[in-house]
Design an enzyme around this catalytic site. Structure first.
Site, PDB file in Angstrom:
ATOM      1  N   LYS A 221       7.274 -33.401 -41.137  1.00 27.37           N
ATOM      2  CA  LYS A 221       8.203 -33.385 -39.736  1.00 27.37           C
ATOM      3  C   LYS A 221       9.378 -33.890 -39.847  1.00 27.37           C
ATOM      4  O   LYS A 221      10.405 -33.680 -39.042  1.00 27.37           O
ATOM      5  CB  LYS A 221       7.232 -34.402 -38.777  1.00 27.37           C
ATOM      6  CG  LYS A 221       6.006 -34.265 -38.561  1.00 27.37           C
ATOM      7  CD  LYS A 221       5.067 -35.137 -38.056  1.00 27.37           C
ATOM      8  CE  LYS A 221       3.542 -35.043 -37.884  1.00 27.37           C
ATOM      9  NZ  LYS A 221       2.761 -36.288 -37.635  1.00 27.37           N
TER      10      LYS A 221
ATOM     11  N   LYS B  46       7.124 -31.115 -49.846  1.00 26.68           N
ATOM     12  CA  LYS B  46       6.141 -31.071 -49.073  1.00 26.68           C
ATOM     13  C   LYS B  46       6.616 -30.581 -47.499  1.00 26.68           C
ATOM     14  O   LYS B  46       7.801 -31.051 -47.129  1.00 26.68           O
ATOM     15  CB  LYS B  46       5.673 -32.246 -48.831  1.00 26.68           C
ATOM     16  CG  LYS B  46       3.869 -32.690 -48.410  1.00 26.68           C
ATOM     17  CD  LYS B  46       3.915 -34.120 -48.353  1.00 26.68           C
ATOM     18  CE  LYS B  46       4.355 -34.893 -47.241  1.00 26.68           C
ATOM     19  NZ  LYS B  46       3.574 -36.276 -47.104  1.00 26.68           N
TER      20      LYS B  46
ATOM     21  N   LYS C  49       9.110 -42.828 -48.999  1.00 24.72           N
ATOM     22  CA  LYS C  49       9.817 -42.945 -47.684  1.00 24.72           C
ATOM     23  C   LYS C  49      10.930 -43.845 -47.772  1.00 24.72           C
ATOM     24  O   LYS C  49      11.857 -43.835 -46.824  1.00 24.72           O
ATOM     25  CB  LYS C  49       8.353 -43.189 -46.790  1.00 24.72           C
ATOM     26  CG  LYS C  49       7.656 -42.132 -46.732  1.00 24.72           C
ATOM     27  CD  LYS C  49       6.886 -42.407 -45.110  1.00 24.72           C
ATOM     28  CE  LYS C  49       6.065 -41.414 -44.695  1.00 24.72           C
ATOM     29  NZ  LYS C  49       5.101 -41.642 -43.587  1.00 24.72           N
TER      30      LYS C  49
END
Ligand code: AMP
Ligand code: TRP
Length: 333
Positions: free
Chosen positions: A201, A198, A114
């Site tokens: 969102k 993956k 991230k």
């Protein structure tokens, strides 16, 4: 004896098929077992570890709750609340951050993903995020935590924190050491555009995911455009080894109809891919469209949603503030 279930979902935008098959479907099954005590948390404190628009965040909190309900979670048989309203979470997270070791946190792969290349610009919250997650779980003496595969490492950290706290303060069994519940097969749903990434969102292209708010046309279109390869349907698992997109779509299908990959391979062997895609679209529409319609309906009932969060907040607060009181005593405050 029933299980004490706790899980959380971030209100960071549309929930998608990965959230549903990886986590929420499990929540519903566990919630349907009357022996279990379930707590489901909309983790808004976790959401702000990356930038959120305040107005959107407020809507997303309701939308996450609506997605829980529309998927089949029963608010009468579970506690549903949003994390920021129970201050014990932030408080316990601070205390536990003094138990967690920086070496443990620096191994967390999700932070590395991230934070991207420029780690210095990531928020401190994004780094210490798993400690807050441990606080969420440990405050309620949770015994089982249903999550998607990507949260496995965070759960191991939570177990380490619990054990370390218990041993440092010589309070055996004070924090229960929780067990993860992770689906064995298809625990990671991948992007429709890239079978090695993956479903998420934050992926820019909406074509990469099925949202729980998509309608039938959107679902059919996304499956039509989903990436595949030029090979025919496989006749063995071996043949799927280097075909991540085909494997993902077949995994999604098997999961949706509660079947196995082996059975899906047998059923479609020798057929062409477009035929399989039609069947996949059909089961997706059957499963997702009713959820999507229910979410839209629930979002017009703001008072009802807010009442559920209010009730949940009162119940969660009672349990969590008791636990924090005990933590204070143990550490010497
Ligand atoms: P999040 O939206 O990151 O809060 O995730 C909520 C839950 O969905 C967690 O238990 C995740 O592990 C799970 N989840 C998120 N994305 C996926 C995915 N692509 N496949 C399977 N599970 C997922
Ligand atoms: N970190 C989890 C995720 O991103 C969400 C989460 C926060 C969670 N607290 C939790 C999940 C406690 C399980 C238990 O998906």
């Amino acid at each position: 004896m029933g299980k004490k279930i706790f899980s959380g979902v971030q209100p960071t935008g549309n929930l998608h098929l990965g959230n549903y098959l990886g986590a929420i479907k499990n929540f519903v099954e566990l919630n349907n077992d009357k022996h279990n005590h379930c707590i489901f948390c909309v983790v808004d404190l976790h959401a702000i570890t990356t930038k959120q628009d305040p107005k959107e965040l407020r809507n997303n909190i309701r939308e996450t709750l609506a997605s829980f309900l529309a998927s089949g979670i029963n608010p009468k048989r579970s506690i549903i609340f949003n994390q920021s309203r129970v201050s014990a979470h932030s408080e316990a997270a601070w205390i536990l951050s003094c138990t967690a070791r920086t070496g443990w946190l620096s191994r967390m792969t999700q932070f590395k993903e991230k934070a991207g290349k420029d780690k210095e610009k990531a928020s401190v919250g994004l780094y210490s995020y798993p400690v807050l997650m441990a606080a969420d779980i440990l405050l309620y003496d949770s015994t089982h935590v249903p999550v998607g595969d990507d949260q496995k490492q965070h759960l191991e950290l939570c177990r380490d924190i619990a054990q370390r706290f218990n041993s440092d303060f010589e309070v055996e069994d004070f924090f229960k050491v929780p067990e993860p519940i992770i689906q064995k097969e298809f625990s990671r749903i991948m992007s429709l555009k890239d079978g090695t990434k993956k479903m998420s969102k934050s992926e820019l292209s909406d074509l990469s995911r099925i949202n729980l708010t998509d309608d039938a046309d959107q679902i059919i279109n996304k499956i039509k455009k989903a990436k595949t390869d030029s090979f025919p349907m496989p006749s063995s698992k071996e043949e799927l080894k280097d075909r991540p997109e085909a494997k993902n779509l077949m995994g999604i299908y098997s999961n949706l109809i509660n079947s196995t990959l082996e059975k899906t391979i047998i059923d479609f062997s020798g057929k062409n891919f477009s035929e399989f895609k039609n069947s996949l679209s059909q089961v997706l529409v059957e499963k997702i469209v009713p959820i999507s319609e229910e979410i839209k309906k629930l979002l017009t009932e703001k008072n009802y949603l807010d009442k559920i969060l209010q009730d949940g907040h009162e119940k969660a607060n009672e349990i969590a503030s008791e636990k924090v009181k005990k933590i204070h005593e143990i550490v010497g405050f």
